[in-house]
Design an enzyme around this catalytic site. Structure first.
Site, PDB file in Angstrom:
ATOM      1  CE1 TYR A  10      -3.190   3.082   0.470  1.00 23.86           C
ATOM      2  CE2 TYR A  10      -1.330   3.827   2.429  1.00 23.86           C
ATOM      3  CZ  TYR A  10      -2.968   4.046   1.504  1.00 23.86           C
ATOM      4  OH  TYR A  10      -3.864   4.912   1.624  1.00 23.86           O
ATOM      5  CG  HIS A  24      -4.686  14.163  -2.240  1.00 25.62           C
ATOM      6  ND1 HIS A  24      -5.251  13.622  -3.187  1.00 25.62           N
ATOM      7  CD2 HIS A  24      -5.627  13.057  -1.067  1.00 25.62           C
ATOM      8  CE1 HIS A  24      -5.315  12.083  -2.435  1.00 25.62           C
ATOM      9  NE2 HIS A  24      -5.777  12.105  -1.504  1.00 25.62           N
ATOM     10  CG  ASN A  38      -0.656   9.152   5.232  1.00 23.18           C
ATOM     11  OD1 ASN A  38      -1.838   9.772   5.416  1.00 23.18           O
ATOM     12  ND2 ASN A  38      -0.574   7.935   4.048  1.00 23.18           N
ATOM     13  CE1 TYR A  49     -16.077  32.471  46.111  1.00 17.57           C
ATOM     14  CE2 TYR A  49     -17.433  31.919  44.057  1.00 17.57           C
ATOM     15  CZ  TYR A  49     -16.027  31.762  45.744  1.00 17.57           C
ATOM     16  OH  TYR A  49     -17.219  30.901  46.698  1.00 17.57           O
ATOM     17  NE  ARG A  52     -12.307  34.780  48.174  1.00 18.04           N
ATOM     18  CZ  ARG A  52     -13.264  34.228  49.143  1.00 18.04           C
ATOM     19  NH1 ARG A  52     -13.298  32.744  49.627  1.00 18.04           N
ATOM     20  NH2 ARG A  52     -14.532  34.763  48.604  1.00 18.04           N
ATOM     21  CG  PHE A 110      -3.598   8.791   9.181  1.00 13.59           C
ATOM     22  CD1 PHE A 110      -4.539   8.799   9.377  1.00 13.59           C
ATOM     23  CD2 PHE A 110      -2.698   7.725   8.428  1.00 13.59           C
ATOM     24  CE1 PHE A 110      -5.323   7.543   9.405  1.00 13.59           C
ATOM     25  CE2 PHE A 110      -3.760   6.714   8.441  1.00 13.59           C
ATOM     26  CZ  PHE A 110      -4.970   6.808   8.358  1.00 13.59           C
ATOM     27  CD  GLU A 135      -9.720   8.467   4.187  1.00 14.07           C
ATOM     28  OE1 GLU A 135     -10.310   9.390   4.662  1.00 14.07           O
ATOM     29  OE2 GLU A 135      -8.228   8.041   3.717  1.00 14.07           O
TER      30      GLU A 135
END
Length: 514
Positions: free
Chosen positions: A55, A85, A198, A282, A285, A331, A416
């Site tokens: 792959y 991409h 990646n 507060y 403090r 990834f 995915e």
């Protein structure tokens, strides 16, 4: 002055990353990185030569992983991957963030698990050193399978496509950007395009930028809180070391120590020892408890991001000692998403408690100061609407602080099927930090006003550190004697919160300073 920094992959520190973000540095990789990178590249070559099906080397990607690609199309495969991409959208990432992306991507490749030529990592640093900023759109990543779209835009420049901004500000094509550093565009070899795409470098860079910004406003908020303490003539007793040691929370102890150090030598504190006030609200403090918890969250996030900035987050990973190429999921940016989310909580709370101190200063019944911190109230509104601005931004941060990591939308035909949303988690931090910087800046300006409203000739002064900062604030913004156009002053104080030159007691314990 530009300094040189040799990156040691796996050991790049937060302080070094902060310097990379600032840009006043020239980067090189340690010589020891060449051997493991060459060994991993040879392992990839052997797979191709032996016609093994692996792959990312000679297959399609994502849902198309079972599609085998012939030898004569392997270079085209990697180029097509980068081009297909490159689908980001939105404004380009800030140059400081891109500097971190270039550096951390080079570090990741140089770990020797990606199977790429050392020349690719060197080219990334050559772009950095030349002040060239690849144009990376800020939107389009879900933070799993790596920051695919934004990193594709980075990779485009290396293959002579896309755009980049030169050091002189000109925007040019990728090929011209490469020529400007004396390189021809790369023809990518097996796995090299995938290795560039990646990884978690964009989400990590955004989160690191958020961390560095959060550290600055954290320290500024401690100073503005100290100014408010003196303006209302509050008690120093809640900062007693014994209180915080009894609880044991490290951030709380560190904050209380920092404030006590900051207040050393104050003549205002003993001047109202017998005033009869039992307790402060507060927001005064509980500064150690609230800001200490913020510090602990920032420190945890810093540890996660330091690891991730040094990580091999490519897929698949090459293990040259055995020749294996193993697919996994490094990834997936879930650690970055969680880190960014807890930083968002901290940034929101820094602003939230600072806004409450502004409201306290303006409330004459609690502060003992003139209403809205101005003489001739009624005729003048003073800081009335500046507090409204602070409230608006503090409220906005509450919405932005909603965790991004709990969201997921499946992609790539459900291959995915769970993603981190880390890139947005990191990206929204910049807006949150800026919102909080405005709030903290308004508080500092209001507190300085409060101190001076009570000040008469011969009246006690605060500590040397606080008085010095009060003087610096007055160099930037004038006392509000009567209503005036305040927007420029608020902008000036926003910049103060981002970049105040504060005492070491307020900065030395911050994660990237250690």
């Amino acid at each position: 002055m530009t300094t040189s920094l040799t990156l040691d992959p796996g050991h790049v520190s937060l302080a070094e990353l902060r310097n990379i973000h600032s840009g006043n540095v020239r980067l090189d990789l340690s010589e020891a990185t060449a051997a493991p990178m060459h060994a991993a590249q040879k392992a990839v070559r052997r797979i191709v030569e032996n016609d093994e099906v692996v792959y990312g080397i000679n297959t399609g990607f994502g849902k198309l992983a079972s599609t085998r690609i012939g030898h004569d199309h392997l270079a085209e495969l990697q180029r097509n991957l980068v081009l297909s991409h490159s689908v980001g959208t939105g404004a380009p990432l800030d140059a400081a963030v891109v500097r971190l992306v270039l550096a951390t991507k080079a570090v990741s490749l140089a770990r020797g698990h990606s199977g790429v030529r050392p020349e690719l990592a060197s080219a990334l640093l050559a772009l950095f050193n030349a002040g060239i900023t690849p144009s990376i759109p800020c939107k389009g990543s879900v933070g799993a399978s790596g920051d695919l779209a934004p990193l594709a835009h980075l990779a485009c420049v290396l293959i002579g496509e896309g755009q980049a901004q030169l050091a002189d500000g000109r925007v040019v094509g990728g090929a011209e950007a490469m020529r400007s550093i004396g390189l021809a565009p790369f023809v990518l070899g097996p796995k090299e395009g995938l290795a560039l795409l990646n990884g978690t470098q964009v989400s990590t860079a955004l989160a690191l930028a958020g961390l560095f910004g959060a550290e600055r406003i954290f320290a500024s908020a401690l100073m503005s809180g100290a100014l408010s303490l003196e303006a209302i003539q509050g008690s120093i007793k809640p900062f007693d070391a014994r209180i915080h040691a009894a609880r044991g929370q490290p951030g709380q102890i560190a904050v209380a120590t920092a404030v006590r150090t900051l207040m050393e030598g104050s003549a205002i504190i003993p001047s109202h020892a017998d005033c009869g006030r039992v307790q402060d609200p507060y927001s005064i403090r509980c500064i150690p408890q609230v800001m200490g918890a913020c510090l602990d969250n920032l420190s945890h996030a810093a540890r996660v991001l330091a690891i991730e900035a040094n990580a091999a987050s490519d897929n698949p990973l090459v293990f040259a000692d055995t020749g294996e190429v193993i697919s996994g999921g490094n990834f997936h940016a879930e650690p970055v998403a969680f880190a960014a989310d807890i930083m968002a909580l901290a940034v929101s709370e820094i602003g939230a408690i600072a806004e409450r101190r502004i409201a306290l200063l303006l409330d004459t019944g609690l502060s003992g100061l003139p209403p809205f911190l101005v003489r001739e109230g009624g005729l003048n509104s003073g800081f009335m609407i500046a507090q409204v601005t602070a409230a608006a931004l503090a409220s906005e941060n509450k919405s932005l602080a909603h965790p991004a990591s709990v969201d997921s939308l499946p992609t790539s035909a459900n291959q995915e099927d769970h993603v981190s949303m880390a890139t947005f988690a990191g990206r929204r931090l910049a807006e949150m930090v800026n919102n909080t910087a405005v709030v903290v800046g308004i508080e500092a300006m209001a507190a300085a006003q409060g101190i001076e409203l009570k000040r008469t000739p011969g009246s006690p002064r605060s500590s040397p550190a606080v008085e010095a900062e009060l003087g610096r604030i007055r160099e930037k913004v004038a006392f509000v004697e009567r209503d005036r156009y305040l927007a420029p002053d608020i902008e000036t104080m926003r910049l103060w919160a981002h970049a105040a030159d504060l005492p070491a007691a307020l900065t030395d314990f911050l994660p990237s300073h250690l």
